[in-house]
Scaffold this motif. Structure first.
Motif, PDB file in Angstrom:
ATOM      1  N   MET A   1       0.820  -1.204   0.000  1.00  0.00           N
ATOM      2  CA  MET A   1       0.000   0.000   0.000  1.00  0.00           C
ATOM      3  C   MET A   1       0.857   1.259   0.000  1.00  0.00           C
ATOM      4  N   MET A   2       1.957   1.265   0.751  1.00  0.00           N
ATOM      5  CA  MET A   2       2.834   2.431   0.755  1.00  0.00           C
ATOM      6  C   MET A   2       3.370   2.705  -0.648  1.00  0.00           C
ATOM      7  N   SER A   3       3.789   1.670  -1.348  1.00  0.00           N
ATOM      8  CA  SER A   3       4.295   1.827  -2.712  1.00  0.00           C
ATOM      9  C   SER A   3       3.196   2.304  -3.649  1.00  0.00           C
ATOM     10  N   MET A   4       2.011   1.753  -3.489  1.00  0.00           N
ATOM     11  CA  MET A   4       0.895   2.158  -4.328  1.00  0.00           C
ATOM     12  C   MET A   4       0.531   3.621  -4.112  1.00  0.00           C
ATOM     13  N   LEU A   5       0.470   4.033  -2.855  1.00  0.00           N
ATOM     14  CA  LEU A   5       0.100   5.411  -2.545  1.00  0.00           C
ATOM     15  C   LEU A   5       1.101   6.402  -3.114  1.00  0.00           C
ATOM     16  N   GLN A   6       2.381   6.137  -2.901  1.00  0.00           N
ATOM     17  CA  GLN A   6       3.417   7.071  -3.346  1.00  0.00           C
ATOM     18  C   GLN A   6       3.456   7.177  -4.865  1.00  0.00           C
ATOM     19  N   ASN A   7       3.267   6.060  -5.562  1.00  0.00           N
ATOM     20  CA  ASN A   7       3.332   6.098  -7.023  1.00  0.00           C
ATOM     21  C   ASN A   7       2.054   6.642  -7.637  1.00  0.00           C
ATOM     22  N   ALA A   8       0.913   6.389  -7.005  1.00  0.00           N
ATOM     23  CA  ALA A   8      -0.329   6.992  -7.497  1.00  0.00           C
ATOM     24  C   ALA A   8      -0.267   8.513  -7.376  1.00  0.00           C
ATOM     25  N   PHE A   9       0.361   9.006  -6.311  1.00  0.00           N
ATOM     26  CA  PHE A   9       0.533  10.449  -6.156  1.00  0.00           C
ATOM     27  C   PHE A   9       1.498  10.998  -7.198  1.00  0.00           C
ATOM     28  N   ALA A  10       2.584  10.271  -7.435  1.00  0.00           N
ATOM     29  CA  ALA A  10       3.638  10.780  -8.310  1.00  0.00           C
ATOM     30  C   ALA A  10       3.192  10.917  -9.758  1.00  0.00           C
ATOM     31  N   ASN A  11       2.268  10.073 -10.207  1.00  0.00           N
ATOM     32  CA  ASN A  11       1.940  10.067 -11.633  1.00  0.00           C
ATOM     33  C   ASN A  11       1.325  11.382 -12.117  1.00  0.00           C
ATOM     34  N   PRO A  12       0.210  11.847 -11.575  1.00  0.00           N
ATOM     35  CA  PRO A  12      -0.350  13.109 -12.076  1.00  0.00           C
ATOM     36  C   PRO A  12       0.450  14.335 -11.659  1.00  0.00           C
ATOM     37  N   SER A  13       1.029  14.303 -10.456  1.00  0.00           N
ATOM     38  CA  SER A  13       1.753  15.487  -9.987  1.00  0.00           C
ATOM     39  C   SER A  13       2.983  15.750 -10.847  1.00  0.00           C
ATOM     40  N   SER A  14       3.761  14.709 -11.130  1.00  0.00           N
ATOM     41  CA  SER A  14       4.963  14.905 -11.951  1.00  0.00           C
ATOM     42  C   SER A  14       4.597  15.237 -13.394  1.00  0.00           C
ATOM     43  N   SER A  15       3.510  14.643 -13.898  1.00  0.00           N
ATOM     44  CA  SER A  15       3.093  14.930 -15.269  1.00  0.00           C
ATOM     45  C   SER A  15       2.708  16.391 -15.442  1.00  0.00           C
ATOM     46  N   LEU A  16       1.933  16.920 -14.497  1.00  0.00           N
ATOM     47  CA  LEU A  16       1.487  18.310 -14.609  1.00  0.00           C
ATOM     48  C   LEU A  16       2.633  19.296 -14.459  1.00  0.00           C
ATOM     49  N   ILE A  17       3.517  19.043 -13.488  1.00  0.00           N
ATOM     50  CA  ILE A  17       4.608  19.991 -13.276  1.00  0.00           C
ATOM     51  C   ILE A  17       5.574  19.978 -14.455  1.00  0.00           C
ATOM     52  N   GLN A  18       5.815  18.807 -15.032  1.00  0.00           N
ATOM     53  CA  GLN A  18       6.678  18.733 -16.212  1.00  0.00           C
ATOM     54  C   GLN A  18       6.035  19.414 -17.412  1.00  0.00           C
ATOM     55  N   SER A  19       4.732  19.211 -17.572  1.00  0.00           N
ATOM     56  CA  SER A  19       4.034  19.868 -18.685  1.00  0.00           C
ATOM     57  C   SER A  19       4.042  21.377 -18.528  1.00  0.00           C
ATOM     58  N   ARG A  20       3.916  21.853 -17.286  1.00  0.00           N
ATOM     59  CA  ARG A  20       3.935  23.289 -17.056  1.00  0.00           C
ATOM     60  C   ARG A  20       5.320  23.875 -17.345  1.00  0.00           C
ATOM     61  N   ILE A  21       6.367  23.219 -16.885  1.00  0.00           N
ATOM     62  CA  ILE A  21       7.719  23.758 -17.031  1.00  0.00           C
ATOM     63  C   ILE A  21       8.199  23.690 -18.478  1.00  0.00           C
ATOM     64  N   THR A  22       7.875  22.586 -19.176  1.00  0.00           N
ATOM     65  CA  THR A  22       8.314  22.450 -20.567  1.00  0.00           C
ATOM     66  C   THR A  22       7.425  23.210 -21.543  1.00  0.00           C
ATOM     67  N   GLY A  23       6.270  23.651 -21.086  1.00  0.00           N
ATOM     68  CA  GLY A  23       5.396  24.452 -21.925  1.00  0.00           C
ATOM     69  C   GLY A  23       4.406  23.667 -22.759  1.00  0.00           C
ATOM     70  N   ASN A  24       4.390  22.329 -22.634  1.00  0.00           N
ATOM     71  CA  ASN A  24       3.441  21.564 -23.453  1.00  0.00           C
ATOM     72  C   ASN A  24       2.095  21.368 -22.784  1.00  0.00           C
ATOM     73  N   LEU A  25       1.848  22.064 -21.673  1.00  0.00           N
ATOM     74  CA  LEU A  25       0.533  22.002 -21.039  1.00  0.00           C
ATOM     75  C   LEU A  25      -0.549  22.557 -21.963  1.00  0.00           C
ATOM     76  N   VAL A  26      -0.143  23.414 -22.872  1.00  0.00           N
ATOM     77  CA  VAL A  26      -1.092  24.023 -23.803  1.00  0.00           C
ATOM     78  C   VAL A  26      -1.757  22.969 -24.678  1.00  0.00           C
ATOM     79  N   PHE A  27      -1.075  21.859 -24.934  1.00  0.00           N
ATOM     80  CA  PHE A  27      -1.645  20.816 -25.787  1.00  0.00           C
ATOM     81  C   PHE A  27      -2.754  20.039 -25.077  1.00  0.00           C
TER      82      PHE A  27
END
Length: 252
Positions: A64-90
């Motif tokens: 459960m600890m592994s599941m929780l941490q990775n479920a959190f990491a997926n959308p959070s890292s995707s959004l922050i990377q999209s914002r910083i690289t500028g492809n959030l517009v797509f």
């Protein structure tokens, strides 16, 4: 006009699947290290649920600890990377509703969390037999718990504008909450004060209910745990949908 939801969902799924060595294998290895260390030190010295060996007790918590941490990491890292690289517009330009965006990120985070948890369980079978007593309870708590962290990761990704803000969210909220949720111990082994404090941690109920599915035994009533987990999930979903509908930190 077709919906862009399947495309966004496929993007988020492939995003973690193509780097599976980092997103799946690495968390499994980390959980295995915890298992080897804690099982070696505490096996035979700690008794839980009267008849459950400590190593067996530990594995659902690590899953459960592994599941929780990775479920959190997926959308959070995707959004922050999209914002910083500028492809959030797509994501913003196509005719995607806020519900479709939310659903794609949420389902991908649940898929990643369950994939990691399943791999941890399979690897642990080399060390101890761990039959599942109540599979439906395991599945329900796995989905709801990953859903909680997926929506929380979405909120963190929307709020964070830099990687250090996201890291602060993880280090000062997510990590303490997961480590203090009964992963390595039964809550009844704590002093009364810390038992009271622990009951305010919603992640305690995710792990305790998840363990009930394996052993048909738990520190807290599984129905109460299910009520807490489902309520937190619904509340976070409503907050996430509201933020996406308002364009919070997305359209400015």
């Amino acid at each position: 006009m077709g919906s862009g939801f399947p495309t966004l969902l496929r993007k988020e799924l492939m995003r973690f699947w193509k780097v599976g060595f980092q997103t799946i294998a690495a968390p499994v290895l980390t959980a295995l290290m915890y298992l080897l260390i804690f099982a070696h030190v505490l096996e035979g010295r700690v008794t839980v649920y009267d008849s459950v060996p400590y190593t067996a007790f530990l594995i659902p918590g690590l899953m459960m600890m592994s599941m929780l941490q990775n479920a959190f990491a997926n959308p959070s890292s995707s959004l922050i990377q999209s914002r910083i690289t500028g492809n959030l517009v797509f994501i913003l330009l196509p005719p995607l509703s806020h519900r479709e965006i939310f659903s794609a990120y949420l389902l991908a985070s649940i898929a990643r969390g369950i994939c990691v948890g399943l791999c941890v369980w399979l690897v642990s079978l080399f060390f101890v037999s761990l039959p599942i007593s109540k599979p439906l309870w395991v599945l329900v708590f796995a989905i709801l718990s990953c859903g909680i962290m997926g929506t929380l990761g979405l909120i963190a990704g929307l709020w964070s504008e830099k990687f250090d803000q996201l890291a602060a969210f993880q280090n000062f909220l997510i990590m303490p909450a997961t480590f203090l949720s009964g992963v390595f111990y039964s809550i009844h082994s704590l002093p009364p004060f810390w038992q009271t404090v622990s009951h305010w941690n919603p992640l305690l109920y995710t792990i305790d209910g998840f363990r009930y599915g394996f052993f048909a035994a738990s520190d807290i009533s599984p129905w109460f745990s299910l009520t807490v987990v489902a309520s937190v999930f619904v509340a976070l979903c409503l907050i996430s949908l509201r933020l996406l509908a308002s364009g919070y930190k997305l359209r400015n």
